[in-house]
Write a protein that holds these residues in place. Structure first.
Motif, short mmCIF file in Angstrom:
data_model
loop_
_atom_site.label_atom_id
_atom_site.label_comp_id
_atom_site.label_asym_id
_atom_site.label_seq_id
_atom_site.Cartn_x
_atom_site.Cartn_y
_atom_site.Cartn_z
N UNK A 1 54.13 29.54 45.72
CA UNK A 1 52.79 29.88 45.24
C UNK A 1 52.64 29.59 43.75
N UNK A 2 53.67 29.89 42.98
CA UNK A 2 53.64 29.62 41.54
C UNK A 2 53.57 28.12 41.27
N UNK B 1 40.75 30.61 37.16
CA UNK B 1 40.84 31.92 37.83
C UNK B 1 40.79 31.75 39.34
N UNK B 2 39.99 30.82 39.82
CA UNK B 2 39.90 30.57 41.26
C UNK B 2 41.23 30.02 41.79
N UNK C 1 48.36 36.68 35.63
CA UNK C 1 47.86 37.04 34.29
C UNK C 1 48.44 36.11 33.23
N UNK C 2 49.72 35.79 33.37
CA UNK C 2 50.36 34.89 32.39
C UNK C 2 49.75 33.49 32.45
N UNK C 3 49.51 33.00 33.66
CA UNK C 3 48.93 31.66 33.81
C UNK C 3 47.52 31.61 33.24
N UNK D 1 46.28 31.42 44.88
CA UNK D 1 47.71 31.16 44.98
C UNK D 1 48.53 32.42 44.70
N UNK D 2 48.67 32.78 43.45
CA UNK D 2 49.53 33.91 43.10
C UNK D 2 48.77 35.23 42.92
N UNK D 3 47.45 35.16 42.85
CA UNK D 3 46.64 36.36 42.67
C UNK D 3 46.44 36.68 41.19
#
Length: 130
Positions: A28-29, A97-98, A112-114, A103-105
């Protein structure tokens, strides 16, 4: 006392579940990272006279001017370009954000980091589009 064979089997099942979860999170990441790198969005200013495209880093990748710009002063044109650029950055943050949500939520630490790199003063503005 518990059956040692059941304890070993339970530990194996938990380890396998942990491995599967870690593999899923890694996939997912990677999907989130690839999706974010592929982003490229365009937006216009409020008048529709200028369209700016930004790449995944938020850097300006293209500018398109409509015939309306010919009727604008130099200052109005500059403001239109900057407005379109800010709108493109807001659109980029929304698109990012989408990708993260799918993917990871967005509530995960990874999400949050991404998304931290996509937040700017433009995306935090309460008034929205320029």
């Amino acid at each position: 006392m518990g059956n040692p064979l059941l304890d070993v089997e339970d530990a194996r099942e938990r380890l396998e579940a942990w491995r599967a979860n870690a593999s899923r999170r890694a996939a997912d990441t990677q999907a989130a990272s690839a999706g974010l790198r592929a982003l490229r969005v365009a937006a216009t200013d409020a008048s529709g006279g200028v369209e700016v495209t930004v790449d995944s880093t938020g850097a300006m990748a293209d500018v398109r001017l409509s015939a309306r710009v010919q009727r604008m002063s130099l200052e109005q044109t500059q403001q239109a370009i900057m407005g379109a650029y800010r709108n493109a950055r807001v659109t980029l943050a929304e698109a990012a954000a989408e990708v993260v949500r799918e993917t990871v939520g967005t509530d995960s630490a990874t999400g949050r980091a991404l998304l931290a790199g996509f937040r700017t003063a433009d995306t935090e503005d309460e008034e929205g589009r320029y």
